[in-house]
Design an enzyme around this catalytic site. Structure first.
Site, mmCIF file in Angstrom:
data_model
loop_
_atom_site.group_PDB
_atom_site.id
_atom_site.type_symbol
_atom_site.label_atom_id
_atom_site.label_comp_id
_atom_site.label_asym_id
_atom_site.label_seq_id
_atom_site.Cartn_x
_atom_site.Cartn_y
_atom_site.Cartn_z
ATOM 1 N N HIS A 118 118.635 -31.875 7.956
ATOM 2 C CA HIS A 118 118.801 -30.984 8.951
ATOM 3 C C HIS A 118 118.105 -29.527 8.836
ATOM 4 O O HIS A 118 117.613 -29.010 9.679
ATOM 5 C CB HIS A 118 120.142 -30.729 9.208
ATOM 6 C CG HIS A 118 120.934 -31.810 9.743
ATOM 7 N ND1 HIS A 118 120.562 -32.290 11.023
ATOM 8 C CD2 HIS A 118 121.908 -32.624 9.502
ATOM 9 C CE1 HIS A 118 121.262 -33.479 11.309
ATOM 10 N NE2 HIS A 118 122.121 -33.565 10.467
ATOM 11 N N GLU A 177 124.980 -20.719 4.082
ATOM 12 C CA GLU A 177 125.759 -21.960 3.972
ATOM 13 C C GLU A 177 127.364 -21.124 3.800
ATOM 14 O O GLU A 177 127.430 -20.262 2.945
ATOM 15 C CB GLU A 177 125.575 -22.550 2.946
ATOM 16 C CG GLU A 177 124.064 -23.515 3.225
ATOM 17 C CD GLU A 177 123.669 -24.352 2.095
ATOM 18 O OE1 GLU A 177 124.355 -24.463 1.084
ATOM 19 O OE2 GLU A 177 122.689 -24.953 2.407
ATOM 20 N N GLY A 225 130.963 -34.971 21.472
ATOM 21 C CA GLY A 225 131.199 -35.912 20.464
ATOM 22 C C GLY A 225 130.233 -36.149 19.270
ATOM 23 O O GLY A 225 129.315 -35.501 19.339
ATOM 24 N N ARG A 281 126.875 -37.259 17.587
ATOM 25 C CA ARG A 281 125.767 -37.732 18.184
ATOM 26 C C ARG A 281 125.407 -37.671 19.703
ATOM 27 O O ARG A 281 124.908 -38.464 20.317
ATOM 28 C CB ARG A 281 125.443 -39.300 17.808
ATOM 29 C CG ARG A 281 125.244 -39.605 16.153
ATOM 30 C CD ARG A 281 124.157 -38.832 15.491
ATOM 31 N NE ARG A 281 124.278 -38.818 14.360
ATOM 32 C CZ ARG A 281 124.655 -37.424 13.500
ATOM 33 N NH1 ARG A 281 124.787 -36.427 14.276
ATOM 34 N NH2 ARG A 281 124.803 -37.715 12.408
#
Length: 172
Positions: free
Chosen positions: A52, A64, A12, A14
Site C-alpha cells: 500500500h 504510522e 465494507g 474491498r
C-alpha cells in the site's frame, strides 16, 4: 470548523473506500499525509502495508500511528495539506487490544476533528450490515464500531458509503 473540510468514507472490505480517499486527497492538495493505523504484526500484514505504501507513491508522507490518532492528527493537520486516516476500524481494534477507554478516545477524536485546520479524509469499515458475531468480543467490537462511525459522521462535513467501488453520498 475553521478552514477545514472533513469527509468520512464508509464501506465494507474491498469496497473501494481507501482508493476513493486517496483519489479525493490527490485532487484536494499537493501536500498529502497518510496516517496509517495498521500495525505490522505478521508477515502478511507487513507485506500488505509495504504494498500500500508503494502504491501511494512519492507524493505522500506516511505517519504510522496505531493508537495515538488524535495526537498524530494534531501534529499533521494544517491548512496547507490534506490528511487521510486509514482506517478508524484498525484504530478501534488497537484501542480495544490495548484496553483504552473507547468512548473517551472517540470523544477526543471528534473534538479534535472539530478544531483542526486543513482537510481530513477518514476511512472506516461499515461492519453492522452482516450477521451477528458469534462471540461476545465480536459483538462488542461491532457495537463500538457502529458508535464510532455515528459519532464521526455526525461531525464530518461529508459522509460517503462505498459499495462495489461506487460512492453513495450520505451527507453533503
Amino acid at each position: 470548523m475553521p478552514g477545514m473540510t472533513s469527509l468520512l468514507i464508509l464501506g465494507g472490505a474491498r469496497s473501494g473506500k481507501s482508493q476513493r480517499a486517496l483519489t479525493l486527497a490527490e485532487q484536494m492538495c499537493e501536500q498529502r499525509i497518510f496516517i496509517a493505523t495498521a500495525e505490522c504484526l505478521d508477515e502478511e500484514m507487513c507485506s500488505r502495508i509495504a504494498r500500500h505504501k508503494a502504491e501511494r507513491g512519492v507524493g505522500w508522507q506516511t505517519i504510522e500511528e496505531p493508537v495515538l490518532l488524535t495526537d498524530a492528527l494534531a501534529m499533521a493537520a494544517n491548512a496547507d495539506r490534506v490528511c487521510v486516516v486509514d482506517c478508524l476500524t484498525l484504530w478501534l481494534s488497537n484501542l480495544m487490544l490495548h484496553r483504552h477507554n473507547v468512548a473517551l478516545e472517540t470523544k477526543k477524536l471528534c473534538k479534535a476533528l472539530q478544531n483542526l485546520t486543513g482537510s481530513i479524509v477518514l476511512v472506516s469499515n461499515e461492519v453492522g450490515m452482516g450477521i451477528v458475531p458469534d462471540t461476545a468480543l465480536g459483538r462488542e467490537f461491532r457495537d463500538e464500531q457502529g458508535r464510532l462511525n455515528q459519532a464521526v459522521a455526525s461531525i464530518c462535513d461529508r459522509v460517503e458509503l462505498m459499495v462495489a467501488g461506487l460512492p453513495l453520498s450520505l451527507k453533503d
